[in-house]
Design a protein around this motif. Structure first.
Motif, short mmCIF file in Angstrom:
data_model
loop_
_atom_site.label_atom_id
_atom_site.label_comp_id
_atom_site.label_asym_id
_atom_site.label_seq_id
_atom_site.Cartn_x
_atom_site.Cartn_y
_atom_site.Cartn_z
N GLN A 4 -13.33 -11.78 23.03
CA GLN A 4 -11.79 -11.68 23.44
C GLN A 4 -12.13 -12.75 21.77
OE1 GLN A 4 -9.23 -10.29 24.50
NE2 GLN A 4 -10.82 -9.60 26.13
N PRO A 5 -10.98 -12.18 20.98
CA PRO A 5 -11.19 -12.97 19.60
C PRO A 5 -10.65 -13.71 19.75
CG PRO A 5 -9.56 -10.66 19.37
CD PRO A 5 -10.08 -10.44 20.98
N SER A 6 -9.69 -14.59 20.31
CA SER A 6 -9.61 -16.29 20.74
C SER A 6 -9.84 -16.96 21.11
CB SER A 6 -8.13 -16.28 21.80
OG SER A 6 -8.45 -15.52 22.61
N GLU A 7 -11.78 -15.82 21.38
CA GLU A 7 -12.89 -16.74 22.16
C GLU A 7 -14.06 -16.84 21.38
OE1 GLU A 7 -12.84 -19.36 23.99
OE2 GLU A 7 -10.24 -19.21 24.09
N ALA A 8 -14.21 -16.05 20.24
CA ALA A 8 -15.53 -14.96 19.26
C ALA A 8 -15.91 -16.56 18.77
CB ALA A 8 -15.20 -14.44 18.49
N PRO A 9 -17.23 -16.73 18.65
CA PRO A 9 -17.84 -17.54 18.52
C PRO A 9 -18.10 -16.84 16.70
CG PRO A 9 -18.83 -16.85 20.48
CD PRO A 9 -18.18 -16.12 19.89
N CYS A 10 -18.50 -16.02 16.18
CA CYS A 10 -18.47 -15.49 15.20
C CYS A 10 -17.50 -16.43 14.29
CB CYS A 10 -18.70 -14.33 15.15
SG CYS A 10 -17.63 -13.41 15.82
N ILE A 11 -16.22 -15.62 14.94
CA ILE A 11 -14.57 -16.51 14.44
C ILE A 11 -14.29 -18.02 13.83
CG2 ILE A 11 -11.96 -16.10 13.97
CD1 ILE A 11 -12.43 -13.03 15.94
N LYS A 12 -14.97 -18.56 15.23
CA LYS A 12 -15.15 -19.79 14.97
C LYS A 12 -15.61 -21.10 14.13
CE LYS A 12 -13.25 -20.53 20.54
NZ LYS A 12 -13.77 -21.03 21.37
N ILE A 13 -17.03 -19.81 13.64
CA ILE A 13 -17.55 -20.49 13.00
C ILE A 13 -17.95 -20.26 11.47
CG2 ILE A 13 -19.99 -18.80 13.39
CD1 ILE A 13 -21.00 -21.71 13.48
N CYS A 14 -17.57 -19.42 11.59
CA CYS A 14 -17.50 -18.44 9.99
C CYS A 14 -16.19 -19.49 9.45
CB CYS A 14 -16.33 -17.18 9.99
SG CYS A 14 -16.46 -16.61 8.17
N GLU A 15 -16.59 -20.07 8.30
CA GLU A 15 -16.42 -21.07 7.34
C GLU A 15 -15.07 -20.56 6.22
OE1 GLU A 15 -19.28 -24.06 6.12
OE2 GLU A 15 -19.32 -24.98 7.42
N HIS A 16 -16.28 -18.96 5.93
CA HIS A 16 -15.62 -18.29 5.46
C HIS A 16 -14.18 -17.61 5.10
CE1 HIS A 16 -18.59 -19.91 2.69
NE2 HIS A 16 -19.39 -19.46 3.61
N ASP A 17 -13.94 -17.53 6.41
CA ASP A 17 -12.43 -16.20 6.78
C ASP A 17 -12.98 -14.58 6.77
OD1 ASP A 17 -10.31 -16.06 8.57
OD2 ASP A 17 -9.44 -15.97 6.61
N ALA A 18 -14.72 -15.00 7.18
CA ALA A 18 -14.85 -13.08 6.55
C ALA A 18 -14.29 -12.52 8.00
CB ALA A 18 -16.63 -13.23 7.02
N PHE A 19 -14.45 -12.85 9.45
CA PHE A 19 -14.42 -12.14 9.49
C PHE A 19 -12.32 -11.79 10.39
CE2 PHE A 19 -17.91 -13.58 11.32
CZ PHE A 19 -19.00 -12.09 11.35
#
Length: 51
Positions: A4-19
């Motif tokens: 789920q986008p609200s729980e996705a680790p990749c979105i949470k960890i990305c410091e460059h807002d690439a997702f």
């Protein structure tokens, strides 16, 4: 489509807002990606590939 986008680790960890979430799918904006591979390390299903 496994996270789920609200729980996705990749979105949470990305410091460059690439997702981004488009139509419910998590996508990677390669123009913003710095290839740090942090997202690869935290992906619980191992689907992210940075080349």
């Amino acid at each position: 489509m496994n996270c789920q986008p609200s729980e996705a680790p990749c979105i949470k960890i990305c410091e460059h807002d690439a997702f981004k979430v488009l139509g419910g799918a998590i996508t990677l904006d390669y123009d913003k990606c710095t290839k740090c591979r942090d997202c690869v390390e935290v992906c619980p299903i191992g689907i992210i590939s940075i080349q």
